[in-house]
Design a protein around this motif. Sequence first.
Motif, mmCIF file in Angstrom:
data_model
loop_
_atom_site.group_PDB
_atom_site.id
_atom_site.type_symbol
_atom_site.label_atom_id
_atom_site.label_comp_id
_atom_site.label_asym_id
_atom_site.label_seq_id
_atom_site.Cartn_x
_atom_site.Cartn_y
_atom_site.Cartn_z
ATOM 1 N N THR A 199 3.596 -10.958 -16.651
ATOM 2 C CA THR A 199 3.926 -12.279 -16.107
ATOM 3 C C THR A 199 5.335 -12.728 -16.482
ATOM 4 N N GLY A 200 6.089 -11.888 -17.185
ATOM 5 C CA GLY A 200 7.473 -12.235 -17.512
ATOM 6 C C GLY A 200 8.328 -12.241 -16.262
ATOM 7 N N ARG A 201 9.191 -13.247 -16.126
ATOM 8 C CA ARG A 201 10.019 -13.375 -14.929
ATOM 9 C C ARG A 201 11.463 -13.747 -15.266
ATOM 10 N N ARG A 202 12.360 -13.209 -14.468
ATOM 11 C CA ARG A 202 13.768 -13.610 -14.460
ATOM 12 C C ARG A 202 13.945 -14.462 -13.218
ATOM 13 N N ILE A 203 14.303 -15.738 -13.403
ATOM 14 C CA ILE A 203 14.332 -16.693 -12.294
ATOM 15 C C ILE A 203 15.756 -17.185 -12.091
ATOM 16 N N ILE A 204 16.286 -16.946 -10.908
ATOM 17 C CA ILE A 204 17.667 -17.328 -10.586
ATOM 18 C C ILE A 204 17.640 -18.576 -9.709
ATOM 19 N N LEU A 205 18.306 -19.615 -10.155
ATOM 20 C CA LEU A 205 18.454 -20.850 -9.382
ATOM 21 C C LEU A 205 19.888 -20.925 -8.896
ATOM 22 N N ARG A 206 20.084 -21.091 -7.592
ATOM 23 C CA ARG A 206 21.445 -21.113 -7.040
ATOM 24 C C ARG A 206 21.556 -22.152 -5.940
ATOM 25 N N ALA A 207 22.523 -23.041 -6.066
ATOM 26 C CA ALA A 207 22.814 -24.024 -5.022
ATOM 27 C C ALA A 207 23.671 -23.360 -3.954
ATOM 28 N N VAL A 208 23.216 -23.414 -2.702
ATOM 29 C CA VAL A 208 23.917 -22.764 -1.590
ATOM 30 C C VAL A 208 24.490 -23.832 -0.671
ATOM 31 N N ALA A 209 25.779 -23.702 -0.356
ATOM 32 C CA ALA A 209 26.455 -24.673 0.515
ATOM 33 C C ALA A 209 25.988 -24.521 1.948
ATOM 34 N N GLY A 212 30.118 -24.160 6.657
ATOM 35 C CA GLY A 212 31.457 -24.714 6.572
ATOM 36 C C GLY A 212 31.780 -25.420 5.274
ATOM 37 N N GLY A 213 30.813 -25.483 4.359
ATOM 38 C CA GLY A 213 31.061 -26.171 3.096
ATOM 39 C C GLY A 213 31.494 -25.206 2.006
ATOM 40 N N ASP A 214 32.155 -25.764 0.969
ATOM 41 C CA ASP A 214 32.561 -24.936 -0.155
ATOM 42 C C ASP A 214 31.586 -25.030 -1.316
ATOM 43 N N GLY A 215 30.517 -25.811 -1.124
ATOM 44 C CA GLY A 215 29.492 -25.916 -2.150
ATOM 45 C C GLY A 215 29.709 -27.005 -3.164
ATOM 46 N N LYS A 216 30.905 -27.600 -3.205
ATOM 47 C CA LYS A 216 31.202 -28.583 -4.241
ATOM 48 C C LYS A 216 30.419 -29.872 -4.062
ATOM 49 N N GLU A 217 30.071 -30.206 -2.813
ATOM 50 C CA GLU A 217 29.354 -31.455 -2.565
ATOM 51 C C GLU A 217 27.860 -31.232 -2.348
ATOM 52 N N ASN A 218 27.385 -30.007 -2.580
ATOM 53 C CA ASN A 218 25.971 -29.718 -2.451
ATOM 54 C C ASN A 218 25.207 -30.500 -3.524
ATOM 55 N N ALA A 219 24.268 -31.346 -3.097
ATOM 56 C CA ALA A 219 23.536 -32.187 -4.052
ATOM 57 C C ALA A 219 22.717 -31.367 -5.040
ATOM 58 N N TRP A 220 22.386 -30.125 -4.695
ATOM 59 C CA TRP A 220 21.621 -29.288 -5.611
ATOM 60 C C TRP A 220 22.448 -28.857 -6.820
ATOM 61 N N ASN A 221 23.773 -28.889 -6.702
ATOM 62 C CA ASN A 221 24.612 -28.492 -7.836
ATOM 63 C C ASN A 221 24.291 -29.292 -9.088
#
Length: 252
Positions: A199-209, A212-221
């Motif tokens: 049940t061990g897991r490696r979990i990656i969380l990533r905010a995706v733009a 046309g966005g650069d990701g800086k204003e993504n609310a998930w950041n």
Amino acid sequence: WVLRAQVARRDAKGSRWWSPRAAGPPLPLLPVSSSPSTRLRASASGGGESIGPQEMVVLSDSEEGTGLLARCLAKLAGTRKGDCIFLRGQVGAGKSVFCREYIGEVAADGDGDHDLVIQSPTYLLHNTYDAKGGIKLQHFDLYRFDAGKQLEVMLQRAYFDNCLLNDVVLCEWPERLPPRYDALERLEVRLESAGASETGRRIILRAVAGAGGDGKENAWNAVVEGMRGLLLQHFSAEGEEGANGLGLRLEE
């Protein structure tokens, strides 16, 4: 503000989805006077210093730890119209566990109702739940639908595009979606096997733009950044407080 860990338990028959949640030890979260989701969202939408694109990797030693991570994330994010989470990973990686615990935290009758039934939508395409604040939660599972005409018809019947605009959407197996959905602003959650435990897991969380966005204003950041701060403060430290029997830590 305190988050109480509520972890999933299986019933006597081993059911995966009938899952009364048992209250665990109280976990102090970020000490803020206002709603954490409000504060975090404000920093990502012009109310504070802009936060750049964010990604983090969390190691979980158990299914309970994975579920707790989902609940902490849900508590930080709150519910906002148009929020979208894509969950990726092999069969059995824990995507449905993550969704179940995330939904259980923000569903309108989730707090205090330990008998809330959250079912897998594998055969139904999606299930709908009422979230706090009057927003709908849409849980999609595309595993049994081919990326072709069949899926297009099902997405139309489920008003998928309308859900993306007006509801909170959690989608398992998003790689089956048509390419046009690659342009969505979203949070990506990838679960991979890790460690000696099954049940061990490696979990990656990533905010995706979005397109046309650069990701800086993504609310998930800001949410990902807040999650990192929480883990650094309460789970990554040495000793009883850090471990707390939950096995959550940041990957070095």
